[in-house]
Design a protein around this motif. Structure first.
Motif, PDB file in Angstrom:
ATOM      1  N   UNK A 155       0.946  -1.185   0.073  1.00 25.71           N
ATOM      2  CA  UNK A 155       0.064  -0.175   0.076  1.00 25.71           C
ATOM      3  C   UNK A 155       0.973   1.287   0.053  1.00 25.71           C
ATOM      4  N   UNK A 156       0.250   2.556   0.206  1.00 29.17           N
ATOM      5  CA  UNK A 156       0.897   3.632  -0.011  1.00 29.17           C
ATOM      6  C   UNK A 156       1.387   4.257   1.298  1.00 29.17           C
ATOM      7  N   UNK A 157       0.870   3.708   2.501  1.00 22.19           N
ATOM      8  CA  UNK A 157       1.070   4.450   3.794  1.00 22.19           C
ATOM      9  C   UNK A 157       2.529   4.626   4.078  1.00 22.19           C
ATOM     10  N   UNK A 158       3.308   3.461   4.201  1.00 20.63           N
ATOM     11  CA  UNK A 158       4.738   3.678   4.727  1.00 20.63           C
ATOM     12  C   UNK A 158       5.520   4.867   3.883  1.00 20.63           C
ATOM     13  N   UNK A 159       5.671   4.868   2.569  1.00 25.10           N
ATOM     14  CA  UNK A 159       6.440   6.017   1.991  1.00 25.10           C
ATOM     15  C   UNK A 159       5.699   7.187   1.655  1.00 25.10           C
ATOM     16  N   UNK A 160       4.499   7.195   1.842  1.00 26.99           N
ATOM     17  CA  UNK A 160       3.871   8.707   1.914  1.00 26.99           C
ATOM     18  C   UNK A 160       4.118   9.089   3.202  1.00 26.99           C
ATOM     19  N   UNK A 161       3.787   8.468   4.318  1.00 26.56           N
ATOM     20  CA  UNK A 161       4.287   9.157   5.660  1.00 26.56           C
ATOM     21  C   UNK A 161       5.685   9.584   5.979  1.00 26.56           C
ATOM     22  N   UNK A 162       6.570   8.767   5.373  1.00 29.38           N
ATOM     23  CA  UNK A 162       7.985   8.916   5.409  1.00 29.38           C
ATOM     24  C   UNK A 162       8.181  10.268   4.597  1.00 29.38           C
ATOM     25  N   UNK A 163       7.561  10.388   3.513  1.00 30.03           N
ATOM     26  CA  UNK A 163       7.996  11.597   2.523  1.00 30.03           C
ATOM     27  C   UNK A 163       7.189  12.935   3.286  1.00 30.03           C
ATOM     28  N   UNK A 164       6.368  12.645   3.866  1.00 27.08           N
ATOM     29  CA  UNK A 164       5.620  13.780   4.411  1.00 27.08           C
ATOM     30  C   UNK A 164       6.338  14.268   5.745  1.00 27.08           C
ATOM     31  N   UNK A 165       6.603  13.320   6.675  1.00 28.50           N
ATOM     32  CA  UNK A 165       7.422  13.618   7.677  1.00 28.50           C
ATOM     33  C   UNK A 165       8.665  14.073   7.509  1.00 28.50           C
TER      34      UNK A 165
END
Length: 428
Positions: free
Chosen positions: A129-139
């Motif tokens: 899913x998208x959750x790990x890379x998107x959270x890491x990028x936004x953080x």
């Protein structure tokens, strides 16, 4: 007479309201910005998915989702993601198998490669899913900008705001973010202020992210399952048994991850690891069919639309294939999160349980199985409970799920997570 050695009185502490009010505007901006990054990546991946899986095979005269095309596309996706990890400046950060939700902020230079690899993974049909890379990028972006613009603000606050905003946008509600952050706060000793003081800004960011995503994309986990009316003791027993069995099924993936990860890393180079992983995912996709491809949210809805129309053998095959696909995708270096495919695995497992024992209510079976698989793979109790309740979209089932959590948690607590440490050993 005053004591001459006494200094001036300490300044009066600022009231909680005066501390919290300045946090509102940054939290709102971060919430909207994080949601827009998520929506942009999801839109881009969906457009690319249409090109790769519909337009291109049609132009070449090859059947979309044919065995040949599944094999070609998954292997090609492995090549493309491998090239990003190998050649793009900044690469994609740490090994994807060693990252969870959040973590230490990455350098901003990692973000382009991370988002590119995540987009290719989503579009190419990989079971992540998208959750790990998107959270890491936004953080990473929020932490970098926050430290530049307001260096006096603690870095942990920027991390909490970006994580909350993205989770709120992913699930379409700030409740999930509040649950994740409150669970994280319990692991931080010595925190000052009440829990709601500490959740104030993250909830604003999560609410802004959720509203932005809801207005623009309407995310939903609701599977339109038949509603449970007046659940009884039989429903409770079924929920506890199914959740526990699903947790044991999910643990198979967790126990297997270190061995699969070690096997892939013997290949050493991403341009070998990722294509081999893609080839194996292609074989699994041919075996399981098109519903076992991609992150799993839309496929899960299509799966549950045909309640009673699948044989127990078909459901068992899809659950096992999706579990194996999640394992291979996580072990071979693809960039993505585990929550969405884990929810699909839970839905297929729950439908299998209901097919084998028709007396179990479909909503009880599916939501309990989703709960068990998520508990096993994420060890996030509140989020597992929230997502399980969301797929059933029924308040009457919440009490059953709360009680079903207890035996399932006894099974998973202390067991390996679907995440490794930097040495490749399983985390607990």
């Amino acid at each position: 007479m005053d004591n001459p050695s006494s200094g001036p009185p300490p300044p009066a502490p600022r009231s909680p309201a005066r501390v919290l009010l300045p946090q509102i505007l940054p939290a709102l901006l971060i919430g909207v910005g994080a949601a827009l990054v998520l929506l942009a990546i999801e839109w881009l991946s969906e457009e690319l998915q249409h090109v790769l899986w519909e337009d291109l095979p049609g132009a070449l005269g090859v059947g979309d989702y044919s065995a040949l095309w599944i094999m070609v596309m998954l292997t090609a996706t492995g090549v493309a993601v491998g090239l990003v990890i190998w050649k793009v400046p900044g690469h994609t950060g740490p090994d994807a198998a060693e990252t969870g939700l959040g973590g230490t902020p990455l350098a901003p230079g990692v973000v382009p490669g991370l988002l590119l690899a995540g987009t290719l993974t989503l579009a190419g049909g990989v079971s992540l899913g998208p959750e790990n890379p998107i959270i890491a990028a936004n953080v990473a972006l929020t932490y970098w900008a926050g430290r530049k613009l307001l260096p006096v603000v603690p870095g942990a606050l920027w991390v909490a705001l970006a994580s909350s905003a993205t989770i709120g946008a992913l699930f379409g509600t700030p409740v999930a973010a509040a649950l994740v952050i409150s669970e994280a706060l319990t692991r931080q000793p010595g925190g000052k202020g009440s829990l709601w003081d500490r959740l104030f800004a993250p909830l604003i960011a999560a609410g802004a992210g959720a509203m932005t995503a809801t207005l623009l994309a309407h995310p939903s986990f609701d599977l339109n399952l038949p509603e449970v009316h007046d659940p009884g003791w039989g429903d409770l027993l079924a929920a506890m048994v199914v959740a526990t069995a699903a947790a044991l099924f999910g643990l198979l993936c967790c126990y297997s991850l270190p061995y699969a990860h070690r096997a892939f890393h013997r290949l050493r180079h991403p341009m070998v690891m990722l294509p081999v992983g893609g080839l194996i995912l292609g074989l699994l996709g041919v075996l399981g069919g098109r519903l076992t491809l991609f992150k799993g949210l839309e496929q899960m809805k299509e799966l549950t639309e045909n309640l009673g129309g699948w044989s127990s053998g078909e459901l068992a095959k899809m659950a096992v294939v999706k579990l194996a696909a999640l394992l291979i995708a996580a072990a071979s270096g693809f960039v993505g999160g585990r929550i969405f495919p884990a929810v699909f695995i839970g839905a297929a497992f729950g439908m299998l349980a209901q097919a084998l024992v028709p007396e179990i209510h479909p909503a009880v079976a599916v939501s309990s199985a989703v709960l068990g698989v998520l508990l096993a793979t994420t060890r996030q109790g509140w989020v597992s409970l929230f997502v399980a309740a969301a797929v059933a979209s029924s308040s009457s089932i919440l009490a059953l799920l709360c009680l079903a959590t207890l035996p399932a948690w006894l099974v998973v607590t202390g067991r390996p997570l679907l995440e490794l440490d930097k040495s490749g050993a399983p985390m607990h």
